[in-house]
Design an enzyme around this catalytic site. Structure first.
Site, PDB file in Angstrom:
ATOM      1  N   LYS A 181      37.520  11.047  31.887  1.00 36.68           N
ATOM      2  CA  LYS A 181      38.005  11.154  33.051  1.00 36.68           C
ATOM      3  C   LYS A 181      39.479  11.408  33.211  1.00 36.68           C
ATOM      4  O   LYS A 181      40.138  12.345  33.467  1.00 36.68           O
ATOM      5  CB  LYS A 181      37.242  10.777  33.950  1.00 36.68           C
ATOM      6  CG  LYS A 181      36.072  10.946  34.293  1.00 36.68           C
ATOM      7  CD  LYS A 181      34.634  10.768  34.276  1.00 36.68           C
ATOM      8  CE  LYS A 181      34.172  12.442  32.874  1.00 36.68           C
ATOM      9  NZ  LYS A 181      33.017  11.740  31.967  1.00 36.68           N
TER      10      LYS A 181
ATOM     11  N   GLY B  85      25.716  21.997  23.652  1.00 31.63           N
ATOM     12  CA  GLY B  85      26.556  22.090  25.026  1.00 31.63           C
ATOM     13  C   GLY B  85      25.400  21.313  26.240  1.00 31.63           C
ATOM     14  O   GLY B  85      25.494  21.331  26.962  1.00 31.63           O
TER      15      GLY B  85
ATOM     16  N   ARG C  33      23.121  11.194  21.308  1.00 27.80           N
ATOM     17  CA  ARG C  33      23.649   9.625  21.092  1.00 27.80           C
ATOM     18  C   ARG C  33      21.917   8.930  20.637  1.00 27.80           C
ATOM     19  O   ARG C  33      21.070   9.255  21.542  1.00 27.80           O
ATOM     20  CB  ARG C  33      24.600   8.728  22.026  1.00 27.80           C
ATOM     21  CG  ARG C  33      25.456   9.217  22.228  1.00 27.80           C
ATOM     22  CD  ARG C  33      26.298   8.681  23.470  1.00 27.80           C
ATOM     23  NE  ARG C  33      26.639   7.591  23.487  1.00 27.80           N
ATOM     24  CZ  ARG C  33      28.274   6.657  22.634  1.00 27.80           C
ATOM     25  NH1 ARG C  33      28.495   8.185  21.991  1.00 27.80           N
ATOM     26  NH2 ARG C  33      28.200   5.395  22.582  1.00 27.80           N
TER      27      ARG C  33
ATOM     28  N   HIS D  59      33.417  15.300  59.195  1.00 30.42           N
ATOM     29  CA  HIS D  59      34.322  17.305  59.661  1.00 30.42           C
ATOM     30  C   HIS D  59      35.811  16.922  59.818  1.00 30.42           C
ATOM     31  O   HIS D  59      36.635  15.838  60.205  1.00 30.42           O
ATOM     32  CB  HIS D  59      33.150  17.602  60.785  1.00 30.42           C
ATOM     33  CG  HIS D  59      34.152  19.494  60.895  1.00 30.42           C
ATOM     34  ND1 HIS D  59      33.479  19.882  60.030  1.00 30.42           N
ATOM     35  CD2 HIS D  59      35.110  19.693  61.636  1.00 30.42           C
ATOM     36  CE1 HIS D  59      33.489  21.264  60.524  1.00 30.42           C
ATOM     37  NE2 HIS D  59      34.912  21.528  60.567  1.00 30.42           N
TER      38      HIS D  59
HETATM   39  P1  NAD Z   1      23.114  15.450  25.254  1.00 32.05           P
HETATM   40  O1  NAD Z   1      21.577  14.543  24.758  1.00 32.05           O
HETATM   41  O2  NAD Z   1      23.285  15.280  26.830  1.00 32.05           O
HETATM   42  O3  NAD Z   1      23.115  16.537  24.529  1.00 32.05           O
HETATM   43  C1  NAD Z   1      22.816  17.012  23.672  1.00 32.05           C
HETATM   44  C2  NAD Z   1      22.761  18.759  23.814  1.00 32.05           C
HETATM   45  O4  NAD Z   1      23.017  19.115  22.251  1.00 32.05           O
HETATM   46  C3  NAD Z   1      21.813  19.288  23.780  1.00 32.05           C
HETATM   47  O5  NAD Z   1      22.099  20.390  24.978  1.00 32.05           O
HETATM   48  C4  NAD Z   1      20.777  19.582  22.767  1.00 32.05           C
HETATM   49  O6  NAD Z   1      19.834  20.206  22.934  1.00 32.05           O
HETATM   50  C5  NAD Z   1      21.789  20.362  21.899  1.00 32.05           C
HETATM   51  N1  NAD Z   1      21.573  19.990  20.404  1.00 32.05           N
HETATM   52  C6  NAD Z   1      20.905  19.449  19.756  1.00 32.05           C
HETATM   53  N2  NAD Z   1      20.950  19.274  18.348  1.00 32.05           N
HETATM   54  C7  NAD Z   1      21.629  20.745  18.319  1.00 32.05           C
HETATM   55  C8  NAD Z   1      21.833  21.753  17.107  1.00 32.05           C
HETATM   56  N3  NAD Z   1      21.672  21.472  16.262  1.00 32.05           N
HETATM   57  N4  NAD Z   1      22.698  22.666  17.347  1.00 32.05           N
HETATM   58  C9  NAD Z   1      23.521  22.588  18.796  1.00 32.05           C
HETATM   59  N5  NAD Z   1      22.611  22.363  19.584  1.00 32.05           N
HETATM   60  C10 NAD Z   1      22.115  20.847  19.706  1.00 32.05           C
HETATM   61  O7  NAD Z   1      23.724  14.748  24.893  1.00 32.05           O
HETATM   62  P2  NAD Z   1      25.397  14.004  24.686  1.00 32.05           P
HETATM   63  O8  NAD Z   1      26.105  15.868  25.317  1.00 32.05           O
HETATM   64  O9  NAD Z   1      25.538  14.168  23.467  1.00 32.05           O
HETATM   65  O10 NAD Z   1      25.890  12.830  25.080  1.00 32.05           O
HETATM   66  C11 NAD Z   1      25.207  11.850  25.009  1.00 32.05           C
HETATM   67  C12 NAD Z   1      24.824  10.479  26.208  1.00 32.05           C
HETATM   68  O11 NAD Z   1      26.059  10.240  26.681  1.00 32.05           O
HETATM   69  C13 NAD Z   1      24.052  11.755  27.127  1.00 32.05           C
HETATM   70  O12 NAD Z   1      22.751  10.808  27.789  1.00 32.05           O
HETATM   71  C14 NAD Z   1      24.962  11.305  28.436  1.00 32.05           C
HETATM   72  O13 NAD Z   1      23.748  11.656  29.757  1.00 32.05           O
HETATM   73  C15 NAD Z   1      25.618  10.385  27.784  1.00 32.05           C
HETATM   74  N6  NAD Z   1      27.052  11.379  28.714  1.00 32.05           N
HETATM   75  C16 NAD Z   1      27.602  10.955  29.918  1.00 32.05           C
HETATM   76  C17 NAD Z   1      28.308  11.550  30.835  1.00 32.05           C
HETATM   77  C18 NAD Z   1      28.144  11.851  32.181  1.00 32.05           C
HETATM   78  O14 NAD Z   1      27.179  10.688  32.475  1.00 32.05           O
HETATM   79  N7  NAD Z   1      29.608  12.123  32.699  1.00 32.05           N
HETATM   80  C19 NAD Z   1      29.120  11.904  29.933  1.00 32.05           C
HETATM   81  C20 NAD Z   1      29.207  12.035  28.339  1.00 32.05           C
HETATM   82  C21 NAD Z   1      28.199  11.391  27.697  1.00 32.05           C
END
Ligand code: NAD
Length: 469
Positions: free
Chosen positions: A49, A179, A268, A457
């Site tokens: 952030k 993504g 993760r 508002h």
């Molecule tokens: P995620 O599960 O959100 O997204 C992983 C993405 O990778 C999915 O869309 C999946 O379909 C795709 N994917 C998986 N294997 C793939 C491949 N071989 N090729 C292409 N795409 C593939 O996981 P993340 O983004 O790594 O985040 C990890 C955790 O951290 C999540 O639980 C997330 O909620 C948390 N996080 C939260 C925040 C927030 O709250 N703003 C920010 C960062 C991370």
């Protein structure tokens, strides 16, 4: 000395538990091998952030003309952004140290290992010393998952999110594999700083767990802005800086892509190191299985945060810790976590914020409850819930501050009692008002009850009220 509670891991789960139990007068020992604050504070939410805010400042200054402001020769210094990020993190870590500074809390810097349980006490080893505690709480978090794609291991072009946050120089171009939340937040950061970005997502859409209508608005904006987003696309192998892909959609005919760096963000996995002695602990999909109070199947052993694999969010971790310590302290009434009312935010630009059930989850719920015959008799699954929507441009404040932007507020209401079961928004700054929707979902407000709440508002938060009216 025997402690009341030993906690392994000092992230949001661990430090919240340590603070709560020690402030209740119980002796606590907390083990942390790196810095207090865990992933969220050191290599996750806060550093991301901080950098995203810097990128947004640059982006807004470069695009200020639409507000009648011209700023010429806007530049940025990525190293300075990184330096500021480090200072923010350092101050927050110091804040956590201060919160744990009381006579009942001992913080040990080192990697802890569970030894065994004797005479109803758990024994833990750290830095060559043995500690004993009546209760054990595992808050060891998660680490970036490395998928079994040929060419990933020992490839200097590959980054995970921790590498990306530590880099002092921007990549010249980047391919982001995955993504999801991490992938789209980094896509935002690099795009706003002028780095060419390609996102490769295996599923038919980015952010597959979110409301598809909300995600489509982001997808349209990002594609129009020049971010290349390839959905239904798999990475077959990686060779140096080149990624070989195969696609089952018409979104690309490409078979390979090259970039300076390749960020892999495909989820993760729970951290279970140091817990080998707990060989009877029950796991579920590679994470520690817990009940509604975060108790594991072992006596006096609790687990909170990412290691439980429930919802990997810092605010879930800290809430789990409050509930677990409440259970240990035998608080009356015992509290449970409302997993149906957990807000989540994706810090893209515009932000996405949601709480409660998605439309798909509502449909699945009723389909399971009523069965195919019940659904048909009722005249379709839509007869059980209603969707109310408004574009963000309905809000005066949004219009004043988001020139040329669109957005959406979508509220799901179950028809029988008219309670609000889900809210999904895209548009800045929805991260800042989703808490009001969380309150409504958590407390089971009906739309009539919610309408009685007065919103200030002009604020963008009024969109919630307007959508429900
Ligand atoms: P995620 O599960 O959100 O997204 C992983 C993405 O990778 C999915 O869309 C999946 O379909 C795709 N994917 C998986 N294997 C793939 C491949 N071989 N090729 C292409 N795409 C593939 O996981 P993340 O983004 O790594 O985040 C990890 C955790 O951290 C999540 O639980 C997330 O909620 C948390 N996080 C939260 C925040 C927030 O709250 N703003 C920010 C960062 C991370």
């Amino acid at each position: 000395m025997q402690y009341f509670l030993a906690i392994i891991g000092g992230g949001p789960a661990g430090y919240t538990a340590a603070e709560k139990a020690s402030k209740a007068g119980k002796d606590v020992v907390l083990f942390e091998k790196n810095a207090l604050g865990g992933t969220c504070l050191n290599v996750g939410c806060i550093p991301t952030k901080s950098l995203l805010y810097g990128a947004k400042q640059y982006y807004n200054a470069s695009h200020a003309q639409k507000y009648g402001v011209s700023a010429e020769s806007v530049t940025f210094d990525f190293a300075a952004m990184q330096k500021r990020k480090t200072i923010v993190v350092r101050k927050l870590v110091a804040g956590i140290k201060a919160r744990l500074n009381n006579d009942h809390c001992t913080v040990v810097n080192g990697a802890a290992r569970v030894l065994d349980s004797i005479r109803q006490a758990w024994r833990i080893e750290c830095n060559g010393e043995t500690y004993e505690a009546e209760n054990l709480m595992i808050c060891t978090g998660s680490t970036n998952f490395v998928p079994p794609i040929p060419g990933i291991k020992d490839n200097p072009a590959i980054w995970d999110s921790t590498d990306a946050l530590a880099a002092t120089e921007l990549p010249k171009s980047i391919i982001i594999v995955g993504g999801g939340v991490i992938g789209m937040e980094f896509a935002t950061l690099y795009h706003e700083l002028g780095v060419p970005v390609t996102v490769i997502e295996a599923m038919p859409t980015i952010l597959p767990n979110l409301d598809p209508e909300v995600v489509q608005i982001l997808l349209d904006k990002y594609r129009k802005a020049g971010i290349q987003i390839l959905t239904s696309t798999k990475v077959e192998s990686i060779d140096g800086n080149t990624v070989s892909i195969s696609s089952s959609s018409s979104s690309t005919s490409l078979t390979s892509l090259t970039a300076d760096k390749i960020l892999v963000s495909v989820g993760r996995r729970a951290n279970l190191q140091g817990l080998e002695a707990l060989n009877d602990i029950e796991l579920e999909r590679g994470a520690i299985k817990v009940d509604e109070f975060c108790k594991t199947n072992l006596p006096n052993v609790y687990a909170c945060g990412d290691v439980t694999g429930k919802i990997m969010l810092a605010h879930v971790a800290s809430r789990q810790a409050e509930v677990a310590v409440g259970r240990m302290l035998k608080e009356i009434p015992l509290q449970r976590i409302a997993y149906n009312a957990i807000p989540s935010v994706v810090y893209t630009n515009p932000e996405i914020a949601s709480v409660g059930l998605t439309e798909q989850q509502v449909r699945d719920f009723y389909t399971e409850m009523e069965g195919p015959a019940g659904i048909e008799k009722a005249g379709g699954v839509e007869t059980f819930y209603e969707v109310k929507k408004l574009p963000m441009t309905f809000s005066g404040r949004f219009m004043a501050e988001n020139e040329g932007e669109t957005g959406l507020c979508k509220v799901l209401i179950e028809r029988r009692n008219r309670t609000i079961v889900g809210v999904h928004c895209i548009g800045n700054p929805c991260s800042e008002f989703i808490a009001a929707a969380s309150f409504a979902v958590r407390m089971g407000y009906t739309e009539a009850e919610f309408r009685q709440v007065v919103f200030p508002h002009p604020t963008v938060s009024e969109i919630l009220h307007e959508t429900i009216v």
